[in-house]
Design a protein around this motif. Sequence first.
Motif, PDB file in Angstrom:
ATOM      1  N   ARG A 453       0.969  -1.262  -0.123  1.00 56.73           N
ATOM      2  CA  ARG A 453       0.095  -0.099  -0.118  1.00 56.73           C
ATOM      3  C   ARG A 453       1.002   1.127   0.031  1.00 56.73           C
ATOM      4  O   ARG A 453       0.688   2.181  -0.566  1.00 56.73           O
ATOM      5  CB  ARG A 453      -0.961  -0.060   1.337  1.00 56.73           C
ATOM      6  N   TYR A 454       1.759   1.201   0.726  1.00 54.97           N
ATOM      7  CA  TYR A 454       2.984   2.345   0.737  1.00 54.97           C
ATOM      8  C   TYR A 454       3.384   2.708  -0.625  1.00 54.97           C
ATOM      9  O   TYR A 454       3.796   3.573  -0.891  1.00 54.97           O
ATOM     10  CB  TYR A 454       3.995   2.199   1.770  1.00 54.97           C
ATOM     11  N   GLN A 455       3.719   1.445  -1.201  1.00 55.60           N
ATOM     12  CA  GLN A 455       4.528   1.572  -2.599  1.00 55.60           C
ATOM     13  C   GLN A 455       3.259   1.822  -3.759  1.00 55.60           C
ATOM     14  O   GLN A 455       4.133   2.277  -4.795  1.00 55.60           O
ATOM     15  CB  GLN A 455       5.304   0.405  -2.825  1.00 55.60           C
ATOM     16  N   GLY A 456       2.295   1.947  -3.209  1.00 55.57           N
ATOM     17  CA  GLY A 456       0.926   2.139  -4.522  1.00 55.57           C
ATOM     18  C   GLY A 456       0.833   1.125  -5.396  1.00 55.57           C
ATOM     19  O   GLY A 456       0.425   1.081  -6.402  1.00 55.57           O
ATOM     20  N   PHE A 457       1.057  -0.232  -4.869  1.00 55.10           N
ATOM     21  CA  PHE A 457       0.837  -1.482  -5.747  1.00 55.10           C
ATOM     22  C   PHE A 457      -0.889  -1.829  -5.507  1.00 55.10           C
ATOM     23  O   PHE A 457      -1.428  -1.833  -4.448  1.00 55.10           O
ATOM     24  CB  PHE A 457       1.651  -2.752  -5.277  1.00 55.10           C
ATOM     25  N   PRO A 458      -1.370  -2.405  -6.225  1.00 59.02           N
ATOM     26  CA  PRO A 458      -2.992  -2.632  -6.237  1.00 59.02           C
ATOM     27  C   PRO A 458      -3.118  -3.880  -5.515  1.00 59.02           C
ATOM     28  O   PRO A 458      -2.223  -4.605  -5.242  1.00 59.02           O
ATOM     29  CB  PRO A 458      -3.180  -3.020  -7.676  1.00 59.02           C
ATOM     30  N   ASP A 459      -4.155  -4.042  -4.823  1.00 61.29           N
ATOM     31  CA  ASP A 459      -4.679  -5.224  -3.984  1.00 61.29           C
ATOM     32  C   ASP A 459      -3.502  -5.435  -3.251  1.00 61.29           C
ATOM     33  O   ASP A 459      -3.203  -6.832  -3.116  1.00 61.29           O
ATOM     34  CB  ASP A 459      -5.006  -6.266  -4.856  1.00 61.29           C
TER      35      ASP A 459
END
Length: 765
Positions: A453-459
């Motif tokens: 979530r911090y790196q912006g990846f989905p799911d």
Amino acid sequence: MKEWKKNRKWLVVLLMAGVISILLVELPLDQRPLSPVLYSADGELMAALVAEDEQWRFPRSRKLPDFLKQAIIQYEDAYFYKHPGVNPAALWKAWRANRKAGKIVRGGSTLTMQVARMARNRASRSYTQKMLEILAAFKLELRYSKGELLALWCRLASFGGNVEGIETAAWRFFGRPLNQLSRAEMATLAVLPNAPSLIHPGRNRSALRNKRNILLEKMAENGVINKDELPILTAEPLPRKPFDLPQEALHLLEYLRQRHPGEHLFETSLKSPIQKRTNRIVRRSLDQLEPKGIRSAAAMVIDIETNELLAYCGNTPDGLGRMRYVDLIHAPRSYGSLLKPFLYAFALEKGALLPKEFISDVPMHIRGFEPDNFDEKFRGAVPFDQMLIQSLNVPAVGALHYLGYRSFYDFLQTMEPAHLNRGADHYGLSLILGGGESDLWSLARLYKGLARRYQGFPDPFAELRITSQEKSEPMKVQLGDFAVDHTIRAMANLEKPRDEQGWERLRPSEDVAWKTGTSYGHRDAWTIGFNKRYLVAVWLGNEDAEGRAGLTGISVAAPLFFDIIGDLNSPGLLREFHYNNRIRSCAFTGRRAGLLCDSTIWLYVNQISHKWRNCEAHKIGVVRDNRYYPPNCLRDIQEFDTFFVLPTLEESFYKRIKSDYYVLPPIYLECRQEEDSRTLQFVYPFENASIFLPLESNSKRRSLLAQVAIGGETEQLFWYLDDQFLGTTSDTHEMACKPTPGQHKLTVVHENGQRISTDFRVSWN
């Protein structure tokens, strides 16, 4: 003409009988039990188990090297690509040789016929069986291509002992996959099935070497091998004894077998170099810890970007090299403090607390629950992020009580943590201190969700991918940038273990975000954290949950964590987020700035929350003759000072650890119409507390040590138990007493007349 028609009729009958016979021949190719095997993403065998019939029999061979194909064909069946499954010339020569010898000395079987014999469980060598092999060979040729038949032969061929299949033999005799064997080693495998019981690599070495060299010479004559290379190939040594099959990820293989019953071949996302290095690091750590009674460890490595499992160490061999079969990655254990980052993120997401807002760290009693910090100290008040950075239990319980444990439990359930499913009321406030159980697999997935979530990846919180066939359902976890950003920054500021020798190369410290956990009774030690690319999760303890002194997350698990993640260096964890709103916050308390806050800073936030509390820790007035005068007492004064003043109970502990904290003197007596918030408060005993006083070693009852907190400077207090005078205090404000069993009232009177009382019950049995 009639004779021809009669013969043709018989030919048709014979042809039909042959076709029917071919169709009726049974070919049980897929009925043998198979060995469960697990491969890494780079094609290396990571673990294997013997089949149910105690045979090493891999599910299928991988792509065969061209040289190996030619070696098998030239040694077993030179006309393999030319005959329809049966070679009449070879059968005729075999019949003549057997008739001359008076016994069966030659079979004349093609590779296809050998497949038929092996598929029928290597039936006895007789003319009846040979006829069945011929019929089965025709059937096989109709069903499979030549390449498929050669692959079947390689899968079914016996290589001596309990080894079946050429890929199994490559690992068993050479410790490597087929595509990494030398040409001489491939030639050795090509000749082994001809007489596996006679020319096993561990004995009759001269016979095996002769057969191999004859094959190499034949291949040189046919131009497959350069004749100049022949002396080098024939001089290559033979394998001395079988290798043990790899067990680098045995516990993962067992886990996948349970998860996918009936399957035997598992091609996973593991990276063999990372898996092997992780195993070695864990084993080296346990070698140092076993003398202290810490015998087991588990570790995982996850690729944050791809959501893939890279290493899985479910347990380790004992000191004698014997594998421990309990998979501790999936064993439910008390998780200690590992949920504190999620409590911190939950509070920020709900807009209930600010990142550095002061929260209480004082003795508390909430419906019989009395938490302690790990160091058994109280700090009075601490910034909220210090709850996470220092892993403080009392502020965590206070924050959970303020937020509501039911709401936090519901939030956790959106991430589906394993074993934590008995309902919020079952755990209560102990939920945040390891009052429940989970396992390393599930907790690593939760932390991986934070990282993704911090790196912006989905799911981000989806299940890990282990094999390409597995799919996972998305999880709807609500965590915004603000909550995740500040959570990761707090986790990146944790103190590294002082005795850990390898983490210096990870500086600056923001390259790793991590958290430790220790269960009650020192039974489990955890550390989970991540850098920009990799997440590492480790657990240490004992399989039987035996506790050990010194078994803590910071002293035992953290050094192992840094050893593993230091081997996976990926700098540059922290990133910048930009928010559209800002508020003024108090530089002292971290809350939204109040009217009297004389030192403020801008705090950038994603959105404004009505739940944020204003700072009320400041007073204005003047100090004269060691007395505090509020504004309404000195109307002739035009300028006033601002003082930072905590509530009484918080102040009594805060001033012990903050030497620069200014203790505001008592309010001037004539100004007491303005109530002084720094009143007397009981630290212990709590109101309506039930207290058990045990016997000491000398058969005397242990004393009850009562304590009160008082704001301002030290003043004289008078103590009474059930209206009986106990004594006076003027510094520490603690009083020992020995109440009898039953109900009691403790009263404390300030020299200025202020009075407080508390009721409690004492028992001796």
